[in-house]
Design an enzyme around this catalytic site. Structure first.
Site, PDB file in Angstrom:
ATOM      1  N   GLN A  81       0.897  -1.208  -0.268  1.00  0.00           N
ATOM      2  CA  GLN A  81       0.107   0.181   0.207  1.00  0.00           C
ATOM      3  C   GLN A  81       0.974   1.058   0.316  1.00  0.00           C
ATOM      4  OE1 GLN A  81      -3.103  -1.674   3.342  1.00  0.00           O
ATOM      5  NE2 GLN A  81      -3.993   0.128   2.465  1.00  0.00           N
ATOM      6  N   HIS A  82       0.197   2.610  -0.317  1.00  0.00           N
ATOM      7  CA  HIS A  82       0.605   3.369  -0.078  1.00  0.00           C
ATOM      8  C   HIS A  82       2.021   4.156  -0.742  1.00  0.00           C
ATOM      9  CE1 HIS A  82      -1.562   3.836   3.396  1.00  0.00           C
ATOM     10  NE2 HIS A  82      -0.829   3.396   4.325  1.00  0.00           N
ATOM     11  N   ASP A 239      -1.911  -4.669  -0.284  1.00  0.00           N
ATOM     12  CA  ASP A 239      -1.906  -5.874   0.813  1.00  0.00           C
ATOM     13  C   ASP A 239      -2.981  -6.726   1.182  1.00  0.00           C
ATOM     14  OD1 ASP A 239      -0.633  -3.954   2.456  1.00  0.00           O
ATOM     15  OD2 ASP A 239       1.125  -4.909   2.023  1.00  0.00           O
TER      16      ASP A 239
END
Length: 481
Positions: A81-82, A239
């Site tokens: 992520q991110h 994830d």
């Protein structure tokens, strides 16, 4: 390869350090082929990776699966992520991706929180208060430090978006991963134009948000991956949302994921909005919510302590009054982006094994501290905690979680839950089922339950006391002396 009972699907886990691929029989959940390939992360002040490595690793892992990958009818990408992926007009990376554990954007995060009106406003709008892990702060950092990279950017993507787009040729994301950017409004399930303007990001650069169960596209033939042209591509997701699918998670069941980062999360029917920023109010991948707390320091940090001490990671010893806060990468929960490891209570008779146990205790303390905030009020707090991730099979991790939580612990036998969740999402495209229902049909959460032991409240209180007393030191920025 023995004959499959149903169509084959591919689930991908593109994580921080490697890409894993599973080819799964959609009828039974049986894994018929698997592959894995590594990628690298920079060291130093930043944490960056070249997105091209993710694509190359995906190709290598798929080729390891042989003919099974070519026979697959659908594929889905789960990814870290991110991360901020910036692409030029040709779809090539402008620069390496800024990853979730790159905390250089902490000042930009504080500025954005203040400029929108404070933490409560952010939590109400987006479900979360953006710390330096969030993509919106990374874009603000890039605009401040590398304006030429921003000027060259024609598309902004998350890691899983990048891989999905290379498969389909279309810029898409999903609500689960979009909810970790800081510019997706959970209240309206759309991009927040005021936040985008505040960050200086043109919404035209962002991907379309594909709905759960919708086909994101089909595999095009402009690459050498072993997919058949026209293979269906699912929306994919971040994830943690993929792992929740992979477990077939029902509301109220708590998950502790022990990986490079540590996470605590549960499915909720209620949209979260924690103004303290401890709990991120993420969306899940099938229409509900995924309140989540994340720590930056988990298995990697504890393994580093073990290496420094010259010990095997399981060589723990009980009995010391020593406290070790393993904040080797700064920390997100608690919010200490400039923090570092801290050792207190060292004595002549302290052993190396006791120091290692203290590192485990410090890592688990942060996760358990957020558990009550993640769970809804009506959740059963005596039910087993689901322990997943790379550390879940480690005896020291299992025993530390049991001792500090006082709860039973269940360790699913399935090892690659992110990839399995992605595979369940791909299977849902073919069968019309909810992906979590697919995973429950596959019985992915099956595994032994370790009974509860008496909760070690004394250790928890000692760690909390040291953390409180050391707060001024841990919050000190690098240029302060």
């Amino acid at each position: 390869m023995s004959a499959a009972e149903g169509p084959l699907v591919v689930g991908v886990d593109s994580s921080t350090q490697s890409t894993k691929v599973l080819v799964v029989d959609a009828s039974t959940g049986r894994v018929v082929a698997a592959g894995q390939a590594p990628h690298t992360v920079s060291s130093g002040a930043g944490r960056e990776s070249n997105p091209r490595q993710w694509w190359d690793a995906l190709g290598e892992a798929l080729h390891q699966c042989g003919e099974a990958a070519h026979e697959a009818a659908a594929v889905s990408i789960g990814g870290q992520q991110h991360g901020l992926v910036t692409l030029d007009a040709h779809g090539d990376p402008v620069r390496p991706a800024l990853l979730w554990n790159d905390v250089r954007s902490a000042p930009q995060g504080r500025r954005l929180v203040e400029e929108l009106g404070g933490p409560k406003v952010w939590a109400e709008r987006t479900g979360s208060v953006p710390g330096p892990s969030f993509t919106v702060t990374k874009w603000a950092w890039l605009a401040e430090h590398e304006p030429e990279a921003v000027r060259a950017t024609r598309a902004v993507r998350l890691p899983h978006d990048y891989l999905t787009e290379r498969l389909t040729g279309q810029g898409t994301t999903d609500r689960g991963d979009a909810s970790g950017t800081g510019w997706w409004a959970s209240a309206t399930e759309s991009y927040d134009e005021e936040i985008l303007a505040l960050a200086g990001l043109d919404p035209a650069l962002l991907p379309r948000v594909v709905r759960p169960g919708e086909v994101a596209g089909t595999v095009r033939d402009a690459h050498d991956l072993p997919f058949s042209k026209g293979t269906l591509v699912a929306p994919g997701t971040g994830d943690n949302a993929a792992a929740a699918l992979g477990l077939g998670l029902r509301p109220g069941t708590a998950v502790l994921s022990l990986g490079t980062s540590g996470t605590v999360y549960a499915i909720s029917k209620r949209r979260p909005a924690d103004p303290t920023g401890t709990v991120a109010g993420f969306a899940d991948a099938h229409g509900d919510w995924l309140p989540l707390a994340c720590t930056l320091n988990c298995t990697l940090a504890v393994d580093r302590i073990a290496t420094l001490l010259g010990l095997d990671r399981e060589a723990v010893e009980p009995g010391a009054e020593v406290t070790l806060l393993p904040y080797l990468d700064g920390e997100r929960t608690p919010d200490l982006p400039h923090g570092s490891g801290l050792l207190h209570g060292l004595r002549h008779d302290t052993t190396a094994g006791q120091l290692l146990q203290a590192a485990y205790d410090g890592a688990v303390h942060s996760l358990l501290g957020a558990l009550d905030l993640v769970l809804d009020e009506d959740a059963d707090r005596t039910a087993p905690l689901l322990l997943i991730g790379g550390g879940a099979r480690g005896t020291a991790w299992q025993q530390t979680v049991r001792r500090l939580s006082g709860r039973p612990v269940q360790v699913p036998e399935a090892r690659e839950l992110v990839a399995l969740g992605a595979a369940a999402q791909a299977a849902g495209l073919l069968t019309g089922e909810d992906p979590a229902s697919v995973a429950r049909r596959w019985n992915t959460a099956r595994g032994p339950v370790l009974e509860a032991v008496e909760r070690d409240g004394a250790t928890l209180a000692r760690i909390a006391g040291v953390l409180s007393d050391a707060a001024p030191l841990l919050k000190r920025e690098p240029d302060q002396h």
